[in-house]
Design a protein around this motif. Structure first.
Motif, short mmCIF file in Angstrom:
data_model
loop_
_atom_site.label_atom_id
_atom_site.label_comp_id
_atom_site.label_asym_id
_atom_site.label_seq_id
_atom_site.Cartn_x
_atom_site.Cartn_y
_atom_site.Cartn_z
N THR A 52 0.82 -1.22 0.00
CA THR A 52 0.00 0.00 0.00
C THR A 52 0.85 1.27 0.00
O THR A 52 0.36 2.34 -0.38
N ASP A 53 2.14 1.13 0.42
CA ASP A 53 3.02 2.31 0.40
C ASP A 53 3.33 2.77 -1.03
O ASP A 53 3.73 3.91 -1.24
N PHE A 54 3.14 1.86 -1.99
CA PHE A 54 3.42 2.21 -3.38
C PHE A 54 2.20 2.77 -4.11
O PHE A 54 2.33 3.39 -5.16
N LEU A 55 1.01 2.52 -3.59
CA LEU A 55 -0.21 2.77 -4.34
C LEU A 55 -0.53 4.25 -4.50
O LEU A 55 -0.31 5.06 -3.58
N HIS A 56 -1.06 4.59 -5.66
CA HIS A 56 -1.65 5.91 -5.88
C HIS A 56 -2.90 6.01 -5.00
O HIS A 56 -3.68 5.04 -4.92
N PRO A 57 -3.13 7.15 -4.35
CA PRO A 57 -4.29 7.26 -3.45
C PRO A 57 -5.61 6.90 -4.12
O PRO A 57 -6.49 6.31 -3.47
N PHE A 79 -5.31 -6.88 -13.55
CA PHE A 79 -5.75 -5.77 -12.70
C PHE A 79 -4.77 -4.62 -12.83
O PHE A 79 -3.56 -4.80 -12.70
N GLU A 80 -5.27 -3.42 -13.10
CA GLU A 80 -4.40 -2.27 -13.33
C GLU A 80 -4.49 -1.27 -12.18
O GLU A 80 -5.58 -0.94 -11.72
N ASN A 81 -3.33 -0.81 -11.75
CA ASN A 81 -3.25 0.29 -10.79
C ASN A 81 -1.94 1.02 -10.98
O ASN A 81 -1.11 0.64 -11.81
N ARG A 82 -1.76 2.08 -10.20
CA ARG A 82 -0.57 2.92 -10.34
C ARG A 82 0.35 2.72 -9.13
O ARG A 82 -0.10 2.79 -7.98
N TYR A 83 1.62 2.48 -9.43
CA TYR A 83 2.64 2.31 -8.38
C TYR A 83 3.59 3.51 -8.41
O TYR A 83 3.98 3.98 -9.49
N ARG A 84 3.96 3.94 -7.18
CA ARG A 84 4.83 5.11 -7.05
C ARG A 84 6.28 4.72 -7.30
O ARG A 84 6.80 3.73 -6.76
N CYS A 85 6.95 5.50 -8.13
CA CYS A 85 8.37 5.32 -8.37
C CYS A 85 9.18 6.01 -7.25
O CYS A 85 8.66 6.83 -6.50
N LYS A 86 10.42 5.69 -7.18
CA LYS A 86 11.27 6.28 -6.14
C LYS A 86 11.40 7.79 -6.32
O LYS A 86 11.56 8.54 -5.34
N ASP A 87 11.26 8.28 -7.57
CA ASP A 87 11.37 9.72 -7.83
C ASP A 87 10.06 10.46 -7.60
O ASP A 87 9.96 11.66 -7.84
N GLY A 88 9.01 9.74 -7.15
CA GLY A 88 7.74 10.38 -6.85
C GLY A 88 6.71 10.30 -7.97
O GLY A 88 5.54 10.60 -7.75
N SER A 89 7.11 9.89 -9.16
CA SER A 89 6.16 9.74 -10.26
C SER A 89 5.44 8.39 -10.12
O SER A 89 5.76 7.59 -9.24
N TYR A 90 4.47 8.17 -10.99
CA TYR A 90 3.70 6.93 -10.94
C TYR A 90 3.74 6.23 -12.29
O TYR A 90 3.77 6.87 -13.34
N ARG A 91 3.74 4.89 -12.24
CA ARG A 91 3.66 4.08 -13.44
C ARG A 91 2.43 3.19 -13.35
O ARG A 91 2.09 2.66 -12.28
N TRP A 92 1.74 3.03 -14.50
CA TRP A 92 0.60 2.11 -14.57
C TRP A 92 1.13 0.69 -14.73
O TRP A 92 1.96 0.41 -15.60
N LEU A 93 0.65 -0.22 -13.87
CA LEU A 93 1.04 -1.62 -13.93
C LEU A 93 -0.20 -2.49 -14.13
O LEU A 93 -1.26 -2.21 -13.57
N SER A 94 -0.05 -3.54 -14.93
CA SER A 94 -1.12 -4.52 -15.13
C SER A 94 -0.68 -5.83 -14.47
O SER A 94 0.31 -6.44 -14.88
N TRP A 95 -1.45 -6.26 -13.46
CA TRP A 95 -1.04 -7.36 -12.59
C TRP A 95 -1.74 -8.68 -12.92
O TRP A 95 -2.91 -8.71 -13.29
N VAL A 96 -0.98 -9.77 -12.73
CA VAL A 96 -1.52 -11.11 -12.62
C VAL A 96 -0.96 -11.68 -11.32
O VAL A 96 0.26 -11.72 -11.14
N ALA A 97 -1.85 -12.06 -10.40
CA ALA A 97 -1.42 -12.57 -9.09
C ALA A 97 -2.19 -13.83 -8.76
O ALA A 97 -3.42 -13.86 -8.87
N VAL A 98 -1.46 -14.86 -8.31
CA VAL A 98 -2.08 -16.16 -8.05
C VAL A 98 -1.72 -16.61 -6.63
O VAL A 98 -0.53 -16.64 -6.28
N PRO A 99 -2.72 -16.94 -5.82
CA PRO A 99 -2.41 -17.47 -4.48
C PRO A 99 -1.77 -18.85 -4.56
O PRO A 99 -2.20 -19.71 -5.33
N GLU A 100 -0.71 -19.04 -3.80
CA GLU A 100 -0.06 -20.36 -3.69
C GLU A 100 0.25 -20.59 -2.22
O GLU A 100 1.24 -20.09 -1.69
N GLY A 101 -0.63 -21.35 -1.57
CA GLY A 101 -0.45 -21.56 -0.14
C GLY A 101 -0.69 -20.26 0.61
O GLY A 101 -1.73 -19.63 0.46
#
Length: 351
Positions: A52-57, A79-101
């Motif tokens: 959540t520290d990376f997420l756009h509000p 699933f698409e959301n915006r992640y904060r870069c170290k320089d303060g800008s944001y990049r759009w990311l498209s996620w695939v996440a799978v639960p394993e255990g």
């Protein structure tokens, strides 16, 4: 239970996508080098933060809702959301996440450029549509005042007046007529560019000769110094909008008057060839440059530098659109001594 993930494999190391393993607390316990390449964060820095520290509000609530469903065993796909870069800008990311255990195996692709391209394309299309709608509305709203001017001139011209006033009335009437034709061209252009195409009312027409002769006579009267030769060989009915074909012919003959040699006649011929109706307009004169032909039927194009700017450069474009509306084709051939525009319309339409 924790699944074994080969985080030191070659794929993990060289993948341009962000790869990671998230625990139940929302911490990326493993990340590949692409995180630093794309977002600028090092692996130790990422381990010290919750996702959540990376997420756009603006993406916080829906991402937390997704994480809840993932804890219940549901995967996340594209699933698409915006992640904060170290320089303060944001990049759009498209996620695939799978639960394993008790962990979640994730991959994310940077789609910031794709998002920007879509926005730019949408903006460009919206601006083009707005411009063309404006042209259509402007052309429509100009008709009423222009009609009033023409009516007033015709009424006033019936009153007693001298030759000087008569010449003025004639000039005003001619200007109003030219303006009306320009408005017609603007309206046709707007309709064609807005995607609906130029409207046609297709009906079986037994004789096109009368309308074509009238078109040529009108241009002959306007240009008494030019010569015209006509040969209307086509006989039979044609499914067409006769008024639109008159307009097409008028545009082609006017183009021939503008660009053709004054010493040689302009030819207008109709015939039947290969089960098609054929109309050709030819003139002698300078060859159309080869580089100009591919753009000849585009709007606002002229074949010669320094050509008259009295028109909008829409005549050939509108003629081509009329041809297309009849399931026909308008082509041009040009040599060192002659240019011929040819309209071909099939007599039998494919269903």
């Amino acid at each position: 239970m924790t699944s074994t993930i080969h985080t030191h494999s070659l794929t993990w190391q060289v993948s341009p996508d962000l790869l990671g393993i998230v625990n139940q607390a929302g911490i990326f316990i493993e990340t590949n080098p692409a995180w630093e390449t794309v977002l600028g964060w090092t692996e130790p820095e990422i381990r010290s933060m919750v996702f959540t520290d990376f997420l756009h509000p603006d993406d916080m609530d829906r991402t937390l809702a997704l994480f809840t469903t993932m804890k219940a065993g549901e995967p996340a796909l594209h699933f698409e959301n915006r992640y904060r870069c170290k320089d303060g800008s944001y990049r759009w990311l498209s996620w695939v996440a799978v639960p394993e255990g008790d962990i979640f195996v994730c991959s994310a692709r940077d789609v910031t450029g794709d998002k920007a391209n879509v926005r730019a394309l949408q903006s460009s299309e919206d601006e083009a549509k707005l411009r063309e709608q404006f042209i259509a509305i402007l052309g429509h709203d100009l008709r009423n005042p222009l009609a009033s001017i023409g009516s007033a001139v015709r009424i006033a011209s019936r009153q007693p007046h001298d030759e000087k006033i008569a010449a003025m009335f004639s000039a005003i009437d001619g200007s109003a007529e030219r303006m009306a034709k320009l408005i017609d061209s603007i309206m046709d252009f707007a309709r064609a560019r807005l995607g609906a195409g130029i409207p046609v009312d297709l009906k079986p027409t037994a004789d096109l000769r009368e309308g074509f002769e009238r078109v040529v006579d009108e241009i002959r009267i306007a240009h008494p110094d030019r010569k015209f030769k006509t040969n209307f060989e086509f006989e039979g009915a044609l499914l067409c909008d006769a008024a639109r074909l008159d307009q097409l012919l008028s545009n082609l003959v006017a183009n021939a008057v503008t660009h053709g040699s004054q010493d040689e006649p302009i030819t207008v011929i109709t015939d039947r060839a290969d089960a098609s109706f054929v109309l050709s307009v030819g003139n002698s004169g300078k060859k159309i440059p080869d580089h100009a032909i591919p753009k000849l039927f585009e709007p606002f194009e002229r074949t010669e530098e320094g050509a008259s700017l009295q028109g909008l450069g829409l005549g050939l474009y509108i003629a081509d659109q009329i041809a297309r509306a009849h399931s026909g084709e308008l082509t041009v051939t040009s040599t060192d001594d002659r240019t011929v525009f040819t309209l071909t319309i099939p007599l039998e339409r494919k269903s």
